[in-house]
Design a protein around this motif. Structure first.
Motif, short mmCIF file in Angstrom:
data_model
loop_
_atom_site.label_atom_id
_atom_site.label_comp_id
_atom_site.label_asym_id
_atom_site.label_seq_id
_atom_site.Cartn_x
_atom_site.Cartn_y
_atom_site.Cartn_z
N LYS A 297 31.12 -40.31 -9.65
CA LYS A 297 30.64 -41.46 -8.90
C LYS A 297 30.79 -41.19 -7.41
CE LYS A 297 31.62 -46.37 -8.01
NZ LYS A 297 32.46 -47.54 -8.37
N ILE A 298 29.69 -41.37 -6.69
CA ILE A 298 29.73 -41.25 -5.23
C ILE A 298 29.32 -42.58 -4.63
CG2 ILE A 298 28.79 -40.11 -3.18
CD1 ILE A 298 28.32 -37.63 -4.85
N ALA A 299 30.22 -43.15 -3.84
CA ALA A 299 29.90 -44.36 -3.08
C ALA A 299 29.26 -43.91 -1.78
CB ALA A 299 31.16 -45.18 -2.83
N GLY A 300 27.94 -44.03 -1.70
CA GLY A 300 27.23 -43.54 -0.53
C GLY A 300 27.59 -44.28 0.74
N THR A 301 27.30 -43.67 1.86
CA THR A 301 27.52 -44.28 3.17
C THR A 301 26.19 -44.39 3.90
OG1 THR A 301 27.85 -42.19 4.33
CG2 THR A 301 29.79 -43.18 3.28
N PRO A 302 26.13 -45.20 4.96
CA PRO A 302 24.88 -45.31 5.71
C PRO A 302 24.41 -43.97 6.30
CG PRO A 302 26.29 -47.16 6.22
CD PRO A 302 27.11 -46.22 5.38
N GLU A 303 25.34 -43.04 6.49
CA GLU A 303 24.97 -41.75 7.07
C GLU A 303 24.74 -40.68 6.00
OE1 GLU A 303 27.98 -43.24 7.74
OE2 GLU A 303 27.23 -44.38 9.46
N GLY A 304 25.07 -40.97 4.76
CA GLY A 304 24.98 -39.99 3.69
C GLY A 304 26.29 -39.27 3.50
N THR A 305 26.78 -39.21 2.27
CA THR A 305 28.08 -38.59 2.04
C THR A 305 28.13 -37.97 0.66
OG1 THR A 305 30.47 -38.97 2.24
CG2 THR A 305 29.23 -40.57 0.95
N GLY A 306 29.20 -37.20 0.44
CA GLY A 306 29.43 -36.59 -0.85
C GLY A 306 28.54 -35.40 -1.10
N GLU A 307 28.92 -34.61 -2.09
CA GLU A 307 28.09 -33.50 -2.54
C GLU A 307 28.21 -33.40 -4.05
OE1 GLU A 307 28.81 -29.75 -0.74
OE2 GLU A 307 27.98 -30.33 1.20
N PHE A 308 27.07 -33.26 -4.71
CA PHE A 308 27.07 -32.99 -6.14
C PHE A 308 26.09 -31.88 -6.40
CE2 PHE A 308 26.13 -33.42 -10.61
CZ PHE A 308 27.39 -33.68 -11.14
N ASN A 309 26.57 -30.83 -7.09
CA ASN A 309 25.77 -29.63 -7.31
C ASN A 309 25.01 -29.75 -8.62
OD1 ASN A 309 24.76 -27.03 -7.77
ND2 ASN A 309 26.48 -26.07 -6.70
N LEU A 310 23.69 -29.91 -8.54
CA LEU A 310 22.86 -30.06 -9.72
C LEU A 310 22.56 -28.73 -10.39
CD1 LEU A 310 20.38 -32.78 -8.45
CD2 LEU A 310 22.31 -33.09 -9.99
N ASN A 311 23.07 -27.63 -9.83
CA ASN A 311 22.92 -26.34 -10.49
C ASN A 311 23.91 -26.18 -11.63
OD1 ASN A 311 20.94 -24.81 -8.60
ND2 ASN A 311 22.45 -25.66 -7.20
N ASP A 312 25.14 -26.70 -11.43
CA ASP A 312 26.16 -26.54 -12.48
C ASP A 312 26.70 -27.86 -13.01
OD1 ASP A 312 27.89 -27.47 -10.48
OD2 ASP A 312 28.83 -25.52 -10.15
N TRP A 313 26.35 -28.99 -12.39
CA TRP A 313 26.81 -30.31 -12.82
C TRP A 313 28.33 -30.37 -12.92
CZ3 TRP A 313 24.10 -34.88 -13.75
CH2 TRP A 313 22.71 -34.78 -13.52
N ALA A 314 29.02 -29.64 -12.06
CA ALA A 314 30.48 -29.62 -12.10
C ALA A 314 31.10 -29.61 -10.72
CB ALA A 314 30.97 -28.41 -12.89
N THR A 315 30.48 -28.89 -9.78
CA THR A 315 31.02 -28.79 -8.44
C THR A 315 30.65 -30.04 -7.64
OG1 THR A 315 30.71 -26.40 -8.54
CG2 THR A 315 31.15 -27.36 -6.38
#
Length: 338
Positions: A297-315
């Motif tokens: 779960k990523i709670a986004g921010t108005p500036e954009g935040t977090g990283e989720f890697n859709l290549n491995d669905w783990a990082t």
């Protein structure tokens, strides 16, 4: 503005240029009801910057709306032109003129509406070919909100009428209203292969008496069953006003309101075990010791935040992991921190 052959085209600013703007590939997933939300401005700028000053086109059914006008009023410096195209029959979707309008675009926005109509009218037509040309050959950025987001996954749910609610699919994952879960070659989006998406996760109103968190768990279970029990399937669910921005490397970040109350994004992966009970007419049981599905779960921010890697669905970073599971329909969805 012209209307003929069941399509309508409206140019709100500029003049479409055939000159190649060399756009940068990107995908923007939007959870719906995004107008005026905290992350909308930064997410829109992120998306339009990928067009490199090219032609912006919004597509939909049911007549042109206000999306292109919104871009013209607020982001004129980011685009060469802005236009909107409503494609309202298979004849129109197969016309050379409609195909050319789409192919000229350097940024494509698929509006909300009815994903069942999008599938019915556009799949297997020149419109489908043109959209896939933009994504995979021209490498143009593509955004989708609500129904427009729903059709970007390689699996998508396109109900013929009111969509299934969480308690219904958890009570019976093969409920009659799940027969319109599709796996097709409709829209081919890098990084969204074997992914089903859902939007409006937190919406509750007279037509939506329950949130959709349990629904997306049930949809993921159905996708796994349809794919011969393969656990190499995933889901992305967005609350209203959440924006998931996926860059050309497959890294996603989230725009939202900067709180843990709404406008969040969820990335779901099965945690190594199939549902313990998955039969027509019986409640879904997917427990695995309370760890059936890993969810970031990523709670986004108005500036954009977090990283989720859709290549491995783990990082991942900038959010937190949790587990989702269900012990049967009446128990509903259960969550716990990892």
């Amino acid at each position: 503005m012209g209307k003929q052959k069941d399509f309508e085209y409206s140019l709100t600013c500029g003049s479409p240029s055939s000159a190649r703007s060399e756009p940068e590939p990107a995908i923007l997933l939007i959870g719906g009801a995004e107008g005026g939300k905290s992350g909308e401005d930064a997410a829109t700028k992120w998306f339009l910057e990928k067009a490199r000053g090219g032609n912006y086109l919004a597509i939909r059914t049911g007549g042109v709306g206000k999306q292109a006008s919104f871009i013209s009023r607020n982001y004129r410096d980011y685009v060469h032109s802005a236009a909107e195209l409503s494609i309202d029959s298979r004849e129109a979707a197969n016309s050379r003129e409609v195909e050319d309008y789409i192919r000229e675009a350097d940024a494509l926005f698929i509006a909300g509406g009815d994903q069942n109509l999008y599938q019915e009218l556009w799949e297997g037509t020149r419109t489908e070919d043109a959209i896939n040309y933009l994504i995979n050959d021209k490498k143009a950025p593509v955004a989708g909100t609500s129904a427009g987001m729903a059709i970007l996954g390689s699996y998508y749910y396109a109900p013929d009428h009111q969509g299934i609610i969480s308690s219904e699919i958890l009570d019976d994952p093969f409920h009659f209203n799940t027969q319109t879960i599709h796996k097709s070659d409709f829209i081919q989006v890098p990084f969204l292969s074997n992914v089903i998406t859902d939007t409006h996760l937190d919406r509750i109103n007279k037509r939506n008496p329950e949130t959709r968190y349990g629904r997306i768990l049930g949809l993921l279970a159905r996708v796994i069953a349809a794919d011969k029990n393969s656990l190499d399937n995933h889901a992305i669910g967005l609350e209203e006003g959440a924006f998931v921005a996926i860059d050309k490397t497959g890294i996603a970040k989230v725009f939202g309101n900067g709180t843990h109350r709404g406008q969040d994004a969820y990335f779901l992966s099965p945690n190594g075990a199939l549902p313990e009970q998955m039969e027509p007419g019986w409640p879904l049981v997917w427990d695995n010791g309370g760890k059936a599905v890993k969810v970031y779960k990523i709670a986004g921010t108005p500036e954009g935040t977090g990283e989720f890697n859709l290549n491995d669905w783990a990082t991942a970073s900038g959010g937190h992991w949790e587990y989702w599971y269900t012990l049967g329909g009446k128990s509903g969805l259960r969550k716990k921190s990892s």
